[in-house]
Each structure stands twice: as structure tokens, then as C-alpha cells.
Scaffold this motif. Structure first.
Motif, PDB file in Angstrom:
ATOM      1  N   VAL A  99      -8.919   2.868  -1.972  1.00  0.00           N
ATOM      2  CA  VAL A  99      -9.445   4.040  -1.363  1.00  0.00           C
ATOM      3  C   VAL A  99      -9.722   3.337   0.074  1.00  0.00           C
ATOM      4  N   ALA A 100     -10.511   2.237   0.072  1.00  0.00           N
ATOM      5  CA  ALA A 100     -10.828   1.612   1.347  1.00  0.00           C
ATOM      6  C   ALA A 100      -9.795   0.843   1.589  1.00  0.00           C
ATOM      7  N   LEU A 101      -8.598   0.534   1.322  1.00  0.00           N
ATOM      8  CA  LEU A 101      -7.321  -0.150   1.543  1.00  0.00           C
ATOM      9  C   LEU A 101      -6.844   1.278   2.499  1.00  0.00           C
ATOM     10  N   CYS A 102      -6.707   2.602   1.102  1.00  0.00           N
ATOM     11  CA  CYS A 102      -5.831   3.109   2.456  1.00  0.00           C
ATOM     12  C   CYS A 102      -5.757   4.525   3.093  1.00  0.00           C
ATOM     13  N   GLY A 103      -7.543   3.563   3.789  1.00  0.00           N
ATOM     14  CA  GLY A 103      -7.533   5.023   4.024  1.00  0.00           C
ATOM     15  C   GLY A 103      -7.427   5.190   6.067  1.00  0.00           C
TER      16      GLY A 103
ATOM     17  N   GLU B 295      -0.581  -6.140   0.521  1.00  0.00           N
ATOM     18  CA  GLU B 295      -0.183  -6.582   1.769  1.00  0.00           C
ATOM     19  C   GLU B 295      -1.415  -7.155   2.803  1.00  0.00           C
ATOM     20  N   ARG B 296      -2.851  -6.348   2.040  1.00  0.00           N
ATOM     21  CA  ARG B 296      -3.481  -5.987   3.382  1.00  0.00           C
ATOM     22  C   ARG B 296      -4.926  -6.600   2.110  1.00  0.00           C
ATOM     23  N   GLY B 297      -4.915  -7.570   0.633  1.00  0.00           N
ATOM     24  CA  GLY B 297      -5.874  -8.087   0.339  1.00  0.00           C
ATOM     25  C   GLY B 297      -5.468  -8.043  -1.119  1.00  0.00           C
ATOM     26  N   VAL B 298      -6.401  -8.141  -1.836  1.00  0.00           N
ATOM     27  CA  VAL B 298      -6.251  -8.407  -3.621  1.00  0.00           C
ATOM     28  C   VAL B 298      -7.637  -7.955  -3.685  1.00  0.00           C
ATOM     29  N   VAL B 299      -7.672  -6.403  -4.772  1.00  0.00           N
ATOM     30  CA  VAL B 299      -8.218  -5.668  -5.594  1.00  0.00           C
ATOM     31  C   VAL B 299      -8.234  -6.025  -6.658  1.00  0.00           C
ATOM     32  N   ARG B 300      -9.923  -6.051  -6.737  1.00  0.00           N
ATOM     33  CA  ARG B 300     -10.166  -6.287  -7.955  1.00  0.00           C
ATOM     34  C   ARG B 300     -10.934  -4.689  -8.526  1.00  0.00           C
ATOM     35  N   PRO B 301     -11.182  -5.145  -9.957  1.00  0.00           N
ATOM     36  CA  PRO B 301     -11.220  -3.619 -11.334  1.00  0.00           C
ATOM     37  C   PRO B 301     -13.072  -3.507 -10.715  1.00  0.00           C
ATOM     38  N   PRO B 302     -13.878  -2.404 -10.404  1.00  0.00           N
ATOM     39  CA  PRO B 302     -13.396  -1.641 -10.489  1.00  0.00           C
ATOM     40  C   PRO B 302     -11.911  -0.881  -9.336  1.00  0.00           C
ATOM     41  N   PHE B 303     -11.142  -0.079  -9.683  1.00  0.00           N
ATOM     42  CA  PHE B 303      -9.917  -0.651  -8.764  1.00  0.00           C
ATOM     43  C   PHE B 303     -10.353   0.725  -7.444  1.00  0.00           C
ATOM     44  N   GLU B 304     -11.054   2.109  -8.217  1.00  0.00           N
ATOM     45  CA  GLU B 304     -10.891   3.103  -7.364  1.00  0.00           C
ATOM     46  C   GLU B 304     -11.212   2.841  -5.727  1.00  0.00           C
ATOM     47  N   ALA B 305     -12.670   2.398  -5.376  1.00  0.00           N
ATOM     48  CA  ALA B 305     -13.493   1.835  -3.812  1.00  0.00           C
ATOM     49  C   ALA B 305     -12.059   0.945  -3.601  1.00  0.00           C
ATOM     50  N   GLY B 306     -11.718   0.142  -3.924  1.00  0.00           N
ATOM     51  CA  GLY B 306     -11.054  -1.110  -3.445  1.00  0.00           C
ATOM     52  C   GLY B 306      -9.546  -0.718  -2.452  1.00  0.00           C
TER      53      GLY B 306
ATOM     54  N   THR C  54       0.984  -1.371  -0.307  1.00  0.00           N
ATOM     55  CA  THR C  54      -0.013   0.312   0.110  1.00  0.00           C
ATOM     56  C   THR C  54       1.582   1.475  -0.500  1.00  0.00           C
ATOM     57  N   SER C  55       2.367   1.396   0.366  1.00  0.00           N
ATOM     58  CA  SER C  55       3.127   2.489   0.149  1.00  0.00           C
ATOM     59  C   SER C  55       3.682   2.487  -0.858  1.00  0.00           C
ATOM     60  N   THR C  56       2.878   1.820  -1.771  1.00  0.00           N
ATOM     61  CA  THR C  56       2.996   2.248  -3.629  1.00  0.00           C
ATOM     62  C   THR C  56       1.845   2.903  -3.553  1.00  0.00           C
ATOM     63  N   ILE C  57       0.765   2.625  -3.821  1.00  0.00           N
ATOM     64  CA  ILE C  57      -0.148   3.792  -3.610  1.00  0.00           C
ATOM     65  C   ILE C  57      -0.532   4.722  -3.680  1.00  0.00           C
ATOM     66  N   ASP C  58      -1.454   5.797  -5.075  1.00  0.00           N
ATOM     67  CA  ASP C  58      -0.629   7.218  -3.904  1.00  0.00           C
ATOM     68  C   ASP C  58      -1.862   7.725  -4.714  1.00  0.00           C
ATOM     69  N   LEU C  59      -2.887   7.712  -3.676  1.00  0.00           N
ATOM     70  CA  LEU C  59      -4.333   8.878  -3.730  1.00  0.00           C
ATOM     71  C   LEU C  59      -5.014   9.944  -4.477  1.00  0.00           C
ATOM     72  N   ALA C  60      -3.200  10.848  -3.746  1.00  0.00           N
ATOM     73  CA  ALA C  60      -3.309  11.928  -4.314  1.00  0.00           C
ATOM     74  C   ALA C  60      -3.245  11.964  -6.033  1.00  0.00           C
ATOM     75  N   ALA C  61      -2.892  11.185  -6.807  1.00  0.00           N
ATOM     76  CA  ALA C  61      -2.701  11.188  -8.096  1.00  0.00           C
ATOM     77  C   ALA C  61      -4.281  10.398  -9.237  1.00  0.00           C
ATOM     78  N   VAL C  62      -5.248  11.173  -9.085  1.00  0.00           N
ATOM     79  CA  VAL C  62      -6.453  10.427  -9.468  1.00  0.00           C
ATOM     80  C   VAL C  62      -6.672   9.480 -11.087  1.00  0.00           C
ATOM     81  N   THR C  63      -5.387  10.038 -11.808  1.00  0.00           N
ATOM     82  CA  THR C  63      -5.035   9.261 -13.078  1.00  0.00           C
ATOM     83  C   THR C  63      -3.351   8.370 -12.935  1.00  0.00           C
ATOM     84  N   GLY C  64      -2.695   7.947 -14.112  1.00  0.00           N
ATOM     85  CA  GLY C  64      -1.986   7.722 -14.231  1.00  0.00           C
ATOM     86  C   GLY C  64      -1.829   8.589 -15.130  1.00  0.00           C
ATOM     87  N   ALA C  65      -2.317  10.020 -15.443  1.00  0.00           N
ATOM     88  CA  ALA C  65      -1.431  11.053 -17.160  1.00  0.00           C
ATOM     89  C   ALA C  65      -1.102  11.700 -15.500  1.00  0.00           C
TER      90      ALA C  65
END
Ligand code: MRU
Length: 359
Positions: free
Chosen positions: A340-344, A327-338, A270-281
Motif C-alpha cells: 500500500v505504501a509503494l502504491c500510494g 522498482e521502488r524497493g524490496v517489500v517483506r512480509p507482512p506485505f499489505e502495509a508495504g 508496481t504496475s503488477t500490483i492490484d490493491l483492489a484484489a484483497v487476496t489471491g482468490a
């Protein structure tokens, strides 16, 4: 077993990944400046590993009480943070680790210097320890995605060398093998730094896990001949919608996987997830020296005067990704909700600002 990065009384010890596979040489780094140079020049590389190195770099910067006074501590921290985060822009683990160190720094900023120094060292050791634990957990979750007998294509090195130990994508492979599955790996060579042929092949071969090296452009042929069952890669930064930055060349593997109906999985903490970046652009892509592409083994392979470019990462759009293993589980599409839930609150990365330099 080798160690990617360690803290000792002498300094930070790391395995020099530029010399592998021919030479196993450990460097002792005694200052934050030396750590920054080792990250920039890729003596240590891989998103989680450079996060650990940055944390240790800050701790090194507070080992000596020289010039210490209440008024110099914050400027000292800020200049170390700038030095270390400016080394490589794409992997968010670097700024994530520095922010963790900042929180610990603020808790102890008014303590006697030895207490502050030892708190920073403890935090850096914790970042390292938790990375290994996360990789083990990721391995357990991800191993379930692999068939009992399968051939996995991986790109770059997302192994023990790219982390504090065990690995992300290769941690999943290791866990599957430990659970009794038969897994054979195809390692893309990964031009120009050759993380696949030099590093992935080196660490898997040492562990007795079957690995075959292919050049990057052989992947299409392997898919066509049905030699790949699963693609598994690491990540340097995952945007809120699941778009994933990883080593240059990952995107074309994902396109091929989709064209051939092969699942494409990403394994990252989860340390690789950047919720501040809305998309890969919004993910900054590091441009490295064209000389790294124009030379192979010290010999020039491009005519003088011909332009060469060297984007070091690309972004795989989320629609090509079947699942993200954390490390907190497997996230499937659509990814955003999953994601965000992991990185609460209290879990992994919360949204940050301002954005790191280098965009
Ligand atoms: O340029 P590098 O070698 O640091 O790039 C590394 C990668 O792209 C890895 O796949 C990524 O950091 C994940 S490592 C667990």
C-alpha cells in the motif's frame, strides 16, 4: 540485442515469441485488432510486455482520422479498450496500461485530431520506456538479495522477452551478474508453452549467463540434492496481501522452496500490483485451450475423448514468499502495509474498479 516490442512509422514491430528459439521473426502490426490477436495468441506475452502492447494498440487505433468527430472519439476509445483488455485476463498490467492511456486520452479529447493521436503515441512510448527503467531499478534492488555465488531456479520467462527489455526476475539475475556475482540459472521448462526452455534459455544463453533447462517435475529432485539456493520468479498480478499469480506451476515451486528452506522471491513492477484484489482468490485465472496441452509439436499426446484442462496461472500464497522486489524497493512480509505504501497516490496502481472481465 533483440527488441521485444518497438513503435515505428510502419506500425508496432514485435519479436514473434511463438517461433523462438528456431526462428527470430519480427511481425509488423498495423492495427489494434492485429495487436489484440498477437496478445491472445501469445506472439507477445509476459505481463509488462502485453501492457506495452496494449498501450501501443490504442495508439494505433488513433493513427487514422477516418470517421473522426467529437462524438466518435470516446466510443472509439472504449471499443479499443474493451478489445485489448479482453485478450488475457490475469496480468493486471494490461488494464493498468489501458487506464494510463485513458487518462492521456481525456487530457486531449478535445484537441485537434493530430494532437490527440500524437499524445497517445507519446504515452505508449512512455509506458515502454518506463518499463525498462523499472526493470533496471528492480535489478539493482533485487541483486542484493542474491548470494555472491548462487544457483537460481526460475519458472516461466520473466526476462527481456516478457517486458520492454532487461526483465524482472531475469533483470535481477542480469544486475547481479553485472555487479560481479556468479549466478547460474535453472530454467523450468514450463509446460505447455515452454517459456522456460524456449525463451528463458534463449535469452540467457545469448547473454552468456549459465542456464540449464530442467523439466517441471525435476525441481523436487534438485531441491533435495541442494542444487538450488534461491527461487526467483515474475508475477502477473499481486494482490493486496501479497498473494501472487504467476505462470501455472509456480505454486508448486514455492511449496518445494519452503519445504527445503530456500528463499522464494517475486520480482515485479508496481504496475503488477492490484490493491483492489484483497487476496489471491480474487485474481482471475485464464483458462486457455486444452489443445495447447493435448498437443506437443503438432502431435496429439492425449487420447481423443480424454478431458484436459488448461489453467494458465496459479496463485502462490503470500506466506510462501520471502520478499517482493519492485522498482521502488524490496517489500517483506507482512506485505499489505508495504505494498500500500509503494502504491500510494502517484505511485504504481491505485485501487481500481470495476474489476476486469474474465473472472
Ligand atoms: O502466459 P505468459 O507467458 O504470458 O505468462 C508469463 C508469466 O507468467 C510471467 O512469469 C509473468 O508475466 C512475469 S513477466 C515479467
Amino acid at each position: 540485442m533483440f527488441s521485444t516490442i518497438e513503435w515505428t512509422d510502419e506500425g508496432v514491430i514485435l519479436l514473434d515469441q511463438r517461433r523462438l528459439p528456431e526462428q527470430e521473426i519480427y511481425l509488423t502490426l498495423r492495427s489494434a485488432e492485429e495487436v489484440a490477436e498477437a496478445i491472445r495468441d501469445m506472439a507477445i506475452r509476459g505481463a509488462p510486455a502485453i501492457g506495452v502492447a496494449a498501450a501501443m494498440g490504442i495508439a494505433l487505433g488513433f493513427r487514422s482520422a477516418d470517421d473522426d468527430s467529437p462524438g466518435t472519439r470516446r466510443p472509439r476509445f472504449e471499443s479499443l479498450a474493451r478489445l485489448l483488455t479482453s485478450t488475457r485476463p490475469t496480468a493486471v498490467n494490461l488494464s493498468w496500461a489501458v487506464e494510463r492511456m485513458r487518462r492521456r486520452f481525456e487530457e486531449h479529447v478535445s484537441d485537434p485530431f493530430p494532437r490527440l493521436a500524437s499524445a497517445l503515441k507519446e504515452e505508449a512510448l512512455l509506458v515502454r520506456h518506463e518499463d525498462i527503467e523499472a526493470n533496471r531499478a528492480m535489478g539493482r534492488h533485487g541483486a542484493e538479495l542474491l548470494p555472491d555465488d548462487c544457483r537460481v531456479l526460475t519458472h516461466c520467462n520473466a526476462g527481456a522477452l516478457a517486458t520492454a527489455g532487461y526483465g524482472t526476475a531475469l533483470g535481477v539475475v542480469r544486475a547481479a551478474v553485472e555487479s560481479g556475482k556468479r549466478v547460474a540459472v535453472y530454467a523450468d521448462e514450463t509446460r505447455p508453452f515452454l517459456q522456460g526452455s524456449r525463451l528463458t534459455a534463449w535469452e540467457l544463453h545469448r547473454d552468456g549467463i549459465p542456464v540449464t533447462v530442467v523439466t517441471d517435475e525435476m525441481a523436487g529432485h534438485l531441491f533435495q540434492r541442494r542444487k538450488i539456493d534461491v527461487c526467483l520468479v515474475g508475477a502477473d498480478r499481486i494482490a493486496r496481501n501479497g498473494d501472487t499469480a504467476n505462470k501455472i506451476g509456480t505454486y508448486q515451486v514455492a511449496v518445494l522452496a519452503q519445504a527445503h528452506g530456500v528463499p522464494f522471491y517475486v520480482a515485479a513492477p508496481t504496475s503488477t500490483i492490484d490493491l483492489a484484489a484483497v487476496t489471491g482468490a480474487e485474481i482471475p485465472i485464464e483458462e486457455r485451450s486444452p489443445l495447447e496441452v493435448a498437443h506437443i509439436g503438432g502431435r496429439r499426446v492425449v487420447p481423443e475423448g480424454v478431458p484436459v484442462i488448461h489453467p494458465a496461472f496459479d496463485v502462490t500464497p503470500h506466506r510462501l514468499i520471502a520478499a517482493i522486489v519492485t522498482e521502488r524497493g524490496v517489500v517483506r512480509p507482512p506485505f499489505e502495509a508495504g505494498l500500500v505504501a509503494l502504491c500510494g497516490p502517484g505511485a504504481g496502481n491505485a485501487p481500481r474498479s470495476p474489476r476486469p472481465a474474465g473472472r
